[in-house]
Design a protein around this motif. Structure first.
Motif, PDB file in Angstrom:
ATOM      1  N   ARG A   1       1.006   6.908  -0.991  1.00  0.00           N
ATOM      2  CA  ARG A   1       0.394   5.612  -1.229  1.00  0.00           C
ATOM      3  C   ARG A   1       0.238   4.821   0.084  1.00  0.00           C
ATOM      4  O   ARG A   1      -0.761   4.139   0.297  1.00  0.00           O
ATOM      5  CB  ARG A   1       1.264   4.815  -2.225  1.00  0.00           C
ATOM      6  CG  ARG A   1       0.834   3.370  -2.473  1.00  0.00           C
ATOM      7  CD  ARG A   1      -0.498   3.270  -3.182  1.00  0.00           C
ATOM      8  NE  ARG A   1      -0.537   4.012  -4.417  1.00  0.00           N
ATOM      9  CZ  ARG A   1      -0.165   3.514  -5.606  1.00  0.00           C
ATOM     10  NH1 ARG A   1       0.274   2.277  -5.699  1.00  0.00           N
ATOM     11  NH2 ARG A   1      -0.253   4.269  -6.685  1.00  0.00           N
ATOM     12  N   GLU A   2       1.228   4.920   0.955  1.00  0.00           N
ATOM     13  CA  GLU A   2       1.267   4.109   2.176  1.00  0.00           C
ATOM     14  C   GLU A   2       1.418   5.022   3.383  1.00  0.00           C
ATOM     15  O   GLU A   2       2.283   5.893   3.400  1.00  0.00           O
ATOM     16  CB  GLU A   2       2.450   3.145   2.072  1.00  0.00           C
ATOM     17  CG  GLU A   2       2.610   2.156   3.192  1.00  0.00           C
ATOM     18  CD  GLU A   2       3.830   1.260   2.986  1.00  0.00           C
ATOM     19  OE1 GLU A   2       4.095   0.428   3.859  1.00  0.00           O
ATOM     20  OE2 GLU A   2       4.534   1.419   1.955  1.00  0.00           O
TER      21      GLU A   2
ATOM     22  N   SER B   1       0.117  -6.163  -4.229  1.00  0.00           N
ATOM     23  CA  SER B   1      -0.164  -6.649  -5.581  1.00  0.00           C
ATOM     24  C   SER B   1      -1.655  -6.694  -5.875  1.00  0.00           C
ATOM     25  O   SER B   1      -2.065  -6.841  -7.032  1.00  0.00           O
ATOM     26  CB  SER B   1       0.436  -8.048  -5.772  1.00  0.00           C
ATOM     27  OG  SER B   1      -0.263  -9.013  -4.981  1.00  0.00           O
ATOM     28  N   ARG B   2      -2.482  -6.559  -4.821  1.00  0.00           N
ATOM     29  CA  ARG B   2      -3.941  -6.570  -4.999  1.00  0.00           C
ATOM     30  C   ARG B   2      -4.502  -5.145  -5.078  1.00  0.00           C
ATOM     31  O   ARG B   2      -5.720  -4.959  -5.148  1.00  0.00           O
ATOM     32  CB  ARG B   2      -4.626  -7.310  -3.837  1.00  0.00           C
ATOM     33  CG  ARG B   2      -4.143  -8.742  -3.587  1.00  0.00           C
ATOM     34  CD  ARG B   2      -4.403  -9.634  -4.782  1.00  0.00           C
ATOM     35  NE  ARG B   2      -3.268  -9.642  -5.688  1.00  0.00           N
ATOM     36  CZ  ARG B   2      -3.337  -9.923  -6.993  1.00  0.00           C
ATOM     37  NH1 ARG B   2      -4.513 -10.162  -7.552  1.00  0.00           N
ATOM     38  NH2 ARG B   2      -2.255  -9.936  -7.740  1.00  0.00           N
ATOM     39  N   LEU B   3      -3.629  -4.156  -5.059  1.00  0.00           N
ATOM     40  CA  LEU B   3      -4.060  -2.759  -5.063  1.00  0.00           C
ATOM     41  C   LEU B   3      -4.155  -2.275  -6.513  1.00  0.00           C
ATOM     42  O   LEU B   3      -3.142  -2.051  -7.182  1.00  0.00           O
ATOM     43  CB  LEU B   3      -3.051  -1.922  -4.272  1.00  0.00           C
ATOM     44  CG  LEU B   3      -3.491  -0.534  -3.802  1.00  0.00           C
ATOM     45  CD1 LEU B   3      -4.613  -0.635  -2.795  1.00  0.00           C
ATOM     46  CD2 LEU B   3      -2.303   0.213  -3.203  1.00  0.00           C
TER      47      LEU B   3
ATOM     48  N   SER C   1     -12.860  -1.502  -0.575  1.00  0.00           N
ATOM     49  CA  SER C   1     -11.941  -1.393   0.563  1.00  0.00           C
ATOM     50  C   SER C   1     -11.964  -2.664   1.401  1.00  0.00           C
ATOM     51  O   SER C   1     -13.013  -3.297   1.573  1.00  0.00           O
ATOM     52  CB  SER C   1     -12.333  -0.206   1.451  1.00  0.00           C
ATOM     53  OG  SER C   1     -12.310   1.009   0.733  1.00  0.00           O
ATOM     54  N   VAL C   2     -10.820  -3.021   1.931  1.00  0.00           N
ATOM     55  CA  VAL C   2     -10.718  -4.151   2.850  1.00  0.00           C
ATOM     56  C   VAL C   2      -9.905  -3.714   4.056  1.00  0.00           C
ATOM     57  O   VAL C   2      -8.953  -2.939   3.936  1.00  0.00           O
ATOM     58  CB  VAL C   2     -10.057  -5.377   2.166  1.00  0.00           C
ATOM     59  CG1 VAL C   2      -8.642  -5.059   1.702  1.00  0.00           C
ATOM     60  CG2 VAL C   2     -10.056  -6.585   3.104  1.00  0.00           C
ATOM     61  N   ILE C   3     -10.301  -4.181   5.239  1.00  0.00           N
ATOM     62  CA  ILE C   3      -9.583  -3.889   6.480  1.00  0.00           C
ATOM     63  C   ILE C   3      -9.249  -5.215   7.155  1.00  0.00           C
ATOM     64  O   ILE C   3     -10.133  -6.051   7.373  1.00  0.00           O
ATOM     65  CB  ILE C   3     -10.405  -3.004   7.427  1.00  0.00           C
ATOM     66  CG1 ILE C   3     -10.669  -1.644   6.764  1.00  0.00           C
ATOM     67  CG2 ILE C   3      -9.678  -2.807   8.758  1.00  0.00           C
ATOM     68  CD1 ILE C   3     -11.535  -0.716   7.601  1.00  0.00           C
ATOM     69  N   PHE C   4      -7.964  -5.398   7.492  1.00  0.00           N
ATOM     70  CA  PHE C   4      -7.483  -6.660   8.052  1.00  0.00           C
ATOM     71  C   PHE C   4      -7.118  -6.549   9.529  1.00  0.00           C
ATOM     72  O   PHE C   4      -6.659  -5.499   9.991  1.00  0.00           O
ATOM     73  CB  PHE C   4      -6.225  -7.128   7.312  1.00  0.00           C
ATOM     74  CG  PHE C   4      -6.460  -7.577   5.902  1.00  0.00           C
ATOM     75  CD1 PHE C   4      -7.171  -8.740   5.637  1.00  0.00           C
ATOM     76  CD2 PHE C   4      -5.950  -6.844   4.832  1.00  0.00           C
ATOM     77  CE1 PHE C   4      -7.376  -9.163   4.327  1.00  0.00           C
ATOM     78  CE2 PHE C   4      -6.146  -7.263   3.533  1.00  0.00           C
ATOM     79  CZ  PHE C   4      -6.859  -8.433   3.275  1.00  0.00           C
ATOM     80  N   ARG C   5      -7.314  -7.678  10.239  1.00  0.00           N
ATOM     81  CA  ARG C   5      -6.658  -7.930  11.515  1.00  0.00           C
ATOM     82  C   ARG C   5      -6.221  -9.384  11.522  1.00  0.00           C
ATOM     83  O   ARG C   5      -6.469 -10.125  10.567  1.00  0.00           O
ATOM     84  CB  ARG C   5      -7.576  -7.618  12.702  1.00  0.00           C
ATOM     85  CG  ARG C   5      -7.582  -6.131  13.045  1.00  0.00           C
ATOM     86  CD  ARG C   5      -7.835  -5.851  14.502  1.00  0.00           C
ATOM     87  NE  ARG C   5      -6.720  -6.258  15.361  1.00  0.00           N
ATOM     88  CZ  ARG C   5      -6.579  -5.867  16.625  1.00  0.00           C
ATOM     89  NH1 ARG C   5      -7.488  -5.070  17.174  1.00  0.00           N
ATOM     90  NH2 ARG C   5      -5.571  -6.268  17.342  1.00  0.00           N
ATOM     91  N   ARG C   6      -5.597  -9.829  12.583  1.00  0.00           N
ATOM     92  CA  ARG C   6      -5.080 -11.199  12.604  1.00  0.00           C
ATOM     93  C   ARG C   6      -6.168 -12.226  12.868  1.00  0.00           C
ATOM     94  O   ARG C   6      -5.961 -13.420  12.627  1.00  0.00           O
ATOM     95  CB  ARG C   6      -3.966 -11.348  13.650  1.00  0.00           C
ATOM     96  CG  ARG C   6      -2.693 -10.625  13.262  1.00  0.00           C
ATOM     97  CD  ARG C   6      -1.514 -11.137  14.062  1.00  0.00           C
ATOM     98  NE  ARG C   6      -1.125 -12.480  13.656  1.00  0.00           N
ATOM     99  CZ  ARG C   6      -0.225 -13.226  14.282  1.00  0.00           C
ATOM    100  NH1 ARG C   6       0.372 -12.749  15.365  1.00  0.00           N
ATOM    101  NH2 ARG C   6       0.087 -14.424  13.848  1.00  0.00           N
TER     102      ARG C   6
ATOM    103  N   ALA D   1      -9.148  -7.344  -6.347  1.00  0.00           N
ATOM    104  CA  ALA D   1      -8.552  -6.027  -6.581  1.00  0.00           C
ATOM    105  C   ALA D   1      -9.185  -5.049  -5.605  1.00  0.00           C
ATOM    106  O   ALA D   1     -10.413  -4.961  -5.512  1.00  0.00           O
ATOM    107  CB  ALA D   1      -8.789  -5.575  -8.017  1.00  0.00           C
ATOM    108  N   PHE D   2      -8.364  -4.340  -4.865  1.00  0.00           N
ATOM    109  CA  PHE D   2      -8.840  -3.377  -3.875  1.00  0.00           C
ATOM    110  C   PHE D   2      -8.275  -1.996  -4.189  1.00  0.00           C
ATOM    111  O   PHE D   2      -7.142  -1.862  -4.660  1.00  0.00           O
ATOM    112  CB  PHE D   2      -8.422  -3.793  -2.465  1.00  0.00           C
ATOM    113  CG  PHE D   2      -8.970  -5.123  -2.026  1.00  0.00           C
ATOM    114  CD1 PHE D   2     -10.296  -5.250  -1.644  1.00  0.00           C
ATOM    115  CD2 PHE D   2      -8.159  -6.256  -2.009  1.00  0.00           C
ATOM    116  CE1 PHE D   2     -10.806  -6.470  -1.242  1.00  0.00           C
ATOM    117  CE2 PHE D   2      -8.658  -7.483  -1.607  1.00  0.00           C
ATOM    118  CZ  PHE D   2      -9.986  -7.591  -1.229  1.00  0.00           C
TER     119      PHE D   2
END
Length: 302
Positions: A38-39, A164-166, A69-74, A130-131
């Protein structure tokens, strides 16, 4: 042109089409794309193909309409290089980019969006979302801002909250994934190292979460795993860096601490096996009672 999703699976089986628009490097990058946990955290050193790995992982299920899909940075400025690379990769699978929304859409209806999380409060913008895929670029740039009351472990609250958004639709064939990349060092070095149980040498790990029973893994990659960069100008640039940065960015070691008095410290060089200390060697000790930090007592011999 074959879908990159299909290509990733074919590569895992050693069948890469000759006309492929993109193919993963053999070794860690292919392992990252095929990882069933999962991770998963990927990287450790610079030049191992982290950006491509994260971008391709986000579109493995781009032929599914419910892929989100979502991709994060700061910050958004830190996403520029990742977005620029996506502009080279995603059109080959039919992606259309909305610059105003920082969002890709694919023929199936699947989406990849780029977002930032600068502080804990930013996660509330995603309470109703939801992602199926959540990506984190340069995870060690996110600080450890909370401590678990049960375990005492420090973690980044936004990273943990986004689990929790997965979610996925009932009957969906999509495998839910949280994927991250990083280098050692940065404000989040310690909590990332602890979460994935990474040793100082930066070896691969697999950890079972005692609460969920799910596994998280760390897959290390270094510049020698990337045939496009190994032995070239970029590797020579890494060789010119300070001892501390070179250990982190080229060697992928995790015993790197910003501001350390002896940045050249390397246990492979500076640690010996235990042996009886001769009686005639001078010995002494130094102690700090530690009123605001843990106490310390160091024994020395010369």
């Amino acid at each position: 042109m074959p879908m990159l999703a299909i290509l990733a699976l074919m590569v895992a089986l050693s069948h890469v089409p000759a006309n492929a628009a993109w193919a993963p490097n053999r070794g860690p990058q292919t392992e990252f794309l095929a990882c069933g946990h999962r991770e998963c955290l990927y990287g450790g050193a610079a030049g191992g193909g982290k950006s491509d790995g994260l971008l391709i992982a986000a579109v493995i299920y781009a032929d599914c309409s419910d892929c989100n899909s979502v991709i994060f940075r700061r910050s958004y400025p830190e996403l520029r290089n990742l977005i620029r690379r996506s502009l080279e990769l995603y059109p080959s699978i039919g992606g259309v980019y909305n610059r105003a929304q920082h969002e890709w859409r694919f023929p199936s209806g699947a989406a990849v969006i780029f977002r930032f999380i600068a502080s804990e409060s930013d996660v509330y913008a995603y309470q109703g979302d939801a992602f199926t895929f959540i990506g984190w670029d340069e995870l060690t740039q996110f600080p450890g801002d909370h401590t678990d009351e049960e375990t005492g472990e420090t973690y980044n609250s936004a990273y943990v909250y986004m689990f929790s958004r997965l979610r996925r639709l009932a009957g969906s064939r999509i495998r839910l994934m949280v994927r991250a990349t990083c280098n050692p060092g940065g404000v989040g070095h310690h909590w990332v190292k602890a979460r994935f149980k990474i040793d100082d040498a930066g070896n691969a790990t697999v950890v079972k979460d005692p609460r969920t029973g799910l596994h998280r893994s760390f897959i290390p990659a270094r510049i020698n795993h990337n045939p496009h960069l190994a032995g070239g100008e970029y590797e020579r640039t890494l060789d010119t860096m300070s001892a501390e940065r070179r250990k982190a960015l080229k060697d992928g070691r995790w015993d790197v601490y910003a501001g350390a008095q002896f940045s050249e410290w390397n246990p492979l060089v500076h640690v010996v096996d235990p042996f009886p200390i001769p009686n005639h060697w001078p010995r002494w000790r130094g102690a700090d009672d530690g009123f605001v930090a843990p106490a310390c007592c160091v024994w020395l011999a010369q």
